[in-house]
Motif scaffolding. Structure first.
Motif, PDB file in Angstrom:
ATOM      1  N   MET A 235       0.666  -1.328  -0.006  1.00  0.00           N
ATOM      2  CA  MET A 235       0.141  -0.115   0.116  1.00  0.00           C
ATOM      3  C   MET A 235       0.977   1.184  -0.100  1.00  0.00           C
ATOM      4  O   MET A 235       1.982   1.380   0.578  1.00  0.00           O
ATOM      5  CB  MET A 235      -0.805  -0.010   1.294  1.00  0.00           C
ATOM      6  N   LYS A 236       0.345   2.059  -0.816  1.00  0.00           N
ATOM      7  CA  LYS A 236       1.131   3.722  -0.637  1.00  0.00           C
ATOM      8  C   LYS A 236       1.250   4.136   0.640  1.00  0.00           C
ATOM      9  O   LYS A 236       0.498   4.165   1.486  1.00  0.00           O
ATOM     10  CB  LYS A 236       0.498   4.588  -1.650  1.00  0.00           C
ATOM     11  N   LYS A 237       2.510   4.545   1.023  1.00  0.00           N
ATOM     12  CA  LYS A 237       2.810   4.954   2.290  1.00  0.00           C
ATOM     13  C   LYS A 237       2.230   6.420   2.434  1.00  0.00           C
ATOM     14  O   LYS A 237       2.093   6.786   3.585  1.00  0.00           O
ATOM     15  CB  LYS A 237       4.455   5.043   2.506  1.00  0.00           C
ATOM     16  N   ASP A 238       1.700   7.423   1.460  1.00  0.00           N
ATOM     17  CA  ASP A 238       1.118   8.566   1.669  1.00  0.00           C
ATOM     18  C   ASP A 238      -0.284   8.198   2.447  1.00  0.00           C
ATOM     19  O   ASP A 238      -0.460   8.968   3.444  1.00  0.00           O
ATOM     20  CB  ASP A 238       0.992   9.345   0.480  1.00  0.00           C
ATOM     21  N   ILE A 239      -0.759   7.112   2.157  1.00  0.00           N
ATOM     22  CA  ILE A 239      -2.100   6.730   2.834  1.00  0.00           C
ATOM     23  C   ILE A 239      -1.736   6.639   4.239  1.00  0.00           C
ATOM     24  O   ILE A 239      -2.379   7.108   5.399  1.00  0.00           O
ATOM     25  CB  ILE A 239      -2.731   5.352   2.406  1.00  0.00           C
ATOM     26  N   PHE A 240      -0.653   5.892   4.784  1.00  0.00           N
ATOM     27  CA  PHE A 240      -0.189   5.589   5.849  1.00  0.00           C
ATOM     28  C   PHE A 240       0.169   6.899   6.733  1.00  0.00           C
ATOM     29  O   PHE A 240      -0.174   6.900   7.861  1.00  0.00           O
ATOM     30  CB  PHE A 240       1.140   4.828   5.852  1.00  0.00           C
ATOM     31  N   LYS A 241       0.525   7.871   6.085  1.00  0.00           N
ATOM     32  CA  LYS A 241       0.915   8.984   6.702  1.00  0.00           C
ATOM     33  C   LYS A 241      -0.254   9.745   7.066  1.00  0.00           C
ATOM     34  O   LYS A 241      -0.424  10.510   8.174  1.00  0.00           O
ATOM     35  CB  LYS A 241       1.791   9.917   5.591  1.00  0.00           C
ATOM     36  N   ILE A 242      -1.389   9.853   6.193  1.00  0.00           N
ATOM     37  CA  ILE A 242      -2.685  10.573   6.476  1.00  0.00           C
ATOM     38  C   ILE A 242      -3.106   9.679   7.724  1.00  0.00           C
ATOM     39  O   ILE A 242      -3.675  10.442   8.587  1.00  0.00           O
ATOM     40  CB  ILE A 242      -3.696  10.294   5.332  1.00  0.00           C
ATOM     41  N   ILE A 243      -3.087   8.362   7.496  1.00  0.00           N
ATOM     42  CA  ILE A 243      -4.019   7.712   8.796  1.00  0.00           C
ATOM     43  C   ILE A 243      -3.157   7.923   9.969  1.00  0.00           C
ATOM     44  O   ILE A 243      -3.684   7.581  11.060  1.00  0.00           O
ATOM     45  CB  ILE A 243      -4.234   6.175   8.347  1.00  0.00           C
TER      46      ILE A 243
ATOM     47  N   GLN B  32      14.711   0.445  -7.370  1.00  0.00           N
ATOM     48  CA  GLN B  32      14.878  -0.185  -5.959  1.00  0.00           C
ATOM     49  C   GLN B  32      13.422  -0.637  -5.358  1.00  0.00           C
ATOM     50  O   GLN B  32      13.370  -1.169  -4.260  1.00  0.00           O
ATOM     51  CB  GLN B  32      15.299   0.964  -5.078  1.00  0.00           C
ATOM     52  N   LEU B  33      12.306  -0.539  -6.145  1.00  0.00           N
ATOM     53  CA  LEU B  33      11.129  -0.926  -5.643  1.00  0.00           C
ATOM     54  C   LEU B  33      10.747  -2.242  -6.169  1.00  0.00           C
ATOM     55  O   LEU B  33      10.623  -2.799  -7.318  1.00  0.00           O
ATOM     56  CB  LEU B  33      10.042  -0.058  -6.165  1.00  0.00           C
TER      57      LEU B  33
ATOM     58  N   GLU C 215       2.132  -4.411  -1.815  1.00  0.00           N
ATOM     59  CA  GLU C 215       2.606  -3.625  -2.637  1.00  0.00           C
ATOM     60  C   GLU C 215       3.250  -2.513  -2.306  1.00  0.00           C
ATOM     61  O   GLU C 215       3.066  -1.636  -1.285  1.00  0.00           O
ATOM     62  CB  GLU C 215       1.015  -3.031  -3.217  1.00  0.00           C
ATOM     63  N   ARG C 216       4.134  -2.281  -3.373  1.00  0.00           N
ATOM     64  CA  ARG C 216       5.201  -1.332  -2.911  1.00  0.00           C
ATOM     65  C   ARG C 216       5.243  -0.161  -4.200  1.00  0.00           C
ATOM     66  O   ARG C 216       5.718  -0.978  -5.277  1.00  0.00           O
ATOM     67  CB  ARG C 216       6.460  -1.988  -2.411  1.00  0.00           C
ATOM     68  N   THR C 217       4.795   0.931  -4.245  1.00  0.00           N
ATOM     69  CA  THR C 217       4.769   1.688  -5.294  1.00  0.00           C
ATOM     70  C   THR C 217       5.734   3.048  -5.248  1.00  0.00           C
ATOM     71  O   THR C 217       6.534   3.224  -3.961  1.00  0.00           O
ATOM     72  CB  THR C 217       3.421   2.172  -5.674  1.00  0.00           C
ATOM     73  N   VAL C 218       5.936   3.869  -6.195  1.00  0.00           N
ATOM     74  CA  VAL C 218       6.719   5.110  -6.183  1.00  0.00           C
ATOM     75  C   VAL C 218       6.177   5.924  -4.749  1.00  0.00           C
ATOM     76  O   VAL C 218       4.981   6.028  -4.525  1.00  0.00           O
ATOM     77  CB  VAL C 218       6.387   6.126  -7.255  1.00  0.00           C
ATOM     78  N   GLY C 219       7.327   6.271  -4.117  1.00  0.00           N
ATOM     79  CA  GLY C 219       7.109   6.989  -2.936  1.00  0.00           C
ATOM     80  C   GLY C 219       7.133   5.915  -1.437  1.00  0.00           C
ATOM     81  O   GLY C 219       7.194   6.674  -0.438  1.00  0.00           O
ATOM     82  N   ASP C 220       7.282   4.714  -1.799  1.00  0.00           N
ATOM     83  CA  ASP C 220       7.398   3.778  -0.705  1.00  0.00           C
ATOM     84  C   ASP C 220       8.779   3.368  -0.493  1.00  0.00           C
ATOM     85  O   ASP C 220       9.513   3.921  -1.115  1.00  0.00           O
ATOM     86  CB  ASP C 220       6.546   2.615  -1.043  1.00  0.00           C
TER      87      ASP C 220
END
Length: 487
Positions: free
Chosen positions: A1-9, A356-357, A280-285
């Motif tokens: 999962m995208k880590k920007d979601i993680f930052k929000i939550i 690197q992803l 899932e690991r995508t750009v920004g992770d």
């Protein structure tokens, strides 16, 4: 999962934690409360994404990390790399720390943060009412939350329990609610842990929506995730019922072993033939490659490299797909067990999302195939066990038909196959811990590998360090918790 979601939550949940647990329990102006954060099914879905993102076994870099790193550095699968400045030397030498940022601290904290986040979303769901299609979707979300909570509790048990098959041994702390900040907990017993985990899995299994469009996508937890976790639990607790062989066959019917091309493509994230569940690991992770390299997968940049011992195993058959998939073709092999060999780890070679992803494959059909083989061996079905291993070797182009005359022979060979197939995926150290005493084998490194770190070559299977220490941070905040023996 995208880590920007993680930052929000994370921001949401940190606010919630202080809003209900500070000493004065005052509601500050502009404060985001739980009732405001979770008001709709869409909010709950966002909460679920935060829980997925919190679970981070691939975290770390530059000589520190979580469970993927632990199962590499603490075993016989790596050596010091050409670019090493000593990254991981203390862990490799079993001078194990349990202070902030150590392996035990990272594993413990990540699992309990994930559990806490899951419990917060579950609590919020209990305050909402859904009907019709929304209720079906909400139940499907709840199933995923319960399943990942079960996974996290099980993994704490794996790393921190002294004896999986002693029902009275201390394991994890069962947490099924959001505790107050001043609450303290003793660890539950292994029996209590297993009952709790199985209860979560039973509840999850009854709530999944098999028609949900996410069930066919391996980045989402579904009923097959639950099946794999049940199989892992069965091996860990010593439940070798043939019913589990049936369960393994059900999974293998849905997830066939990848052929040669599909196998190589799987690690480039272009094929999911045998992937049951992955992160899932995508750009920004964060990049898993940072566990072994500074900047890129290539010569001169690896501070950790594949051990000569593992390379020798993979090289037993030059046509083995795992040799091609796991060893970067820019490696330099001077000679057998030569100290100048630069054996570049290629398990995470990068993907279309970046050099690197890579997605983190947590459950694959090959693991199920090897669990099936072990279950067959333990039921005195030695010929069947050999056939199951041969099926995997044939799929990898590895040849070598096994013959097992005793259970010990079978388990030793299956362990070898697990080492080759699942290296750098978070299994090796746990495998040795689970079965090492039975086989009389611990960590045993070639001298050329352990001397690369000037470290210990052998660690006995009964060494107390095969149970991780309760982290110092937990001890500091929890006065009634028991530390493991030896620390």
């Amino acid at each position: 999962m995208k880590k920007d979601i993680f930052k929000i939550i994370t921001l949401i949940l940190l606010t919630l934690s202080f809003s209900c647990e500070d000493a004065t329990e005052l509601i500050q102006e502009g404060e985001l409360t739980e009732d405001q954060a979770f008001r709709t099914l869409a909010d709950i879905q966002t909460g679920l994404l935060g829980v997925y993102a919190a679970y981070d076994p691939d975290a770390g870099g530059n000589g520190t990390g979580n469970s993927l790193y632990a199962n590499a550095i603490l075993t016989d699968n790596v050596k010091s790399g050409l670019a090493s400045n000593g990254q991981g030397a203390q862990d490799y030498d079993y001078l194990v720390s349990f202070t902030t940022g150590s392996i035990p601290d990272n594993i413990w904290n990540d699992r309990y943060v994930t559990i806490n986040f899951a419990n917060r979303v579950l609590r919020a769901m209990g305050n909402l009412t859904f009907t019709g299609d929304e209720l079906v979707e909400a139940n499907h979300i709840k199933a995923q939350l319960l399943a990942i909570r079960a996974l996290c509790h099980f993994e704490v048990l794996q790393y921190f329990a002294t004896d999986y098959q002693d029902p009275n041994a201390l394991g994890a702390i069962n947490i099924n609610y959001v505790p107050e900040i001043d609450e303290e907990f003793q660890r539950n017993t292994v029996a209590e842990n297993l009952a709790f985990i199985k209860s979560d899995l039973d509840a999850a299994n009854s709530l999944f929506d098999t028609n949900n469009p996410t069930v066919s996508n391996p980045i989402w937890i579904n009923q097959d995730f639950v099946k794999v976790l049940r199989l892992r639990i069965a091996l860990t607790e010593g439940d070798y019922s043939t019913n589990h062989i049936t369960l393994a066959n059900e999974l293998l019917a849905s997830y066939p072993l990848a052929n040669f091309g599909q196998y190589v493509g799987m690690f480039l994230d272009v094929d999911n033939t045998e992937v049951i569940f992955k992160l899932e690991r995508t750009v920004g992770d964060g990049s898993v490659v940072r566990l072994f390299y500074f900047n890129f997968v290539g010569p001169g940049d690896g501070f950790l490299e594949m051990s000569n011992e593992l390379y020798n195993l993979l090289s037993e058959n030059p046509g083995d797909a795992r040799l091609l998939a796991y060893v970067n073709n820019q490696s330099t092999i001077v000679g057998v067990n030569d100290s100048s060999n630069e054996i570049l780890i290629n398990k995470y070679p990068g993907s279309a999302d970046g050099v690197q992803l890579n997605d983190i494959k947590l459950m694959r059909a090959s693991e199920v195939q090897l669990i099936k083989a072990e279950l067959q061996a333990r039921n005195n079905m030695l010929t069947d066990a050999a056939s199951s291993v041969q099926v995997l070797r044939d799929a990898r182009g590895a040849g070598s038909t096994p013959t097992y005359n005793t259970l010990n022979e079978a388990l030793t060979d299956i362990m070898k196959e697990r080492r080759k197939e699942l290296c750098f995926e978070g299994h090796r150290w746990l495998d040795i811990k689970r079965i090492g005493n039975e086989l009389g084998t611990g960590v045993s490194r070639l001298s050329v590998d352990c001397s690369s770190f000037e470290a210990v070559c052998d660690v006995s299977s009964n060494d107390f360090r095969f149970t991780m220490a309760i982290p110092q941070d937990e001890l500091n905040g929890n006065s009634i918790i028991s530390q493991n023996p030896g620390y």
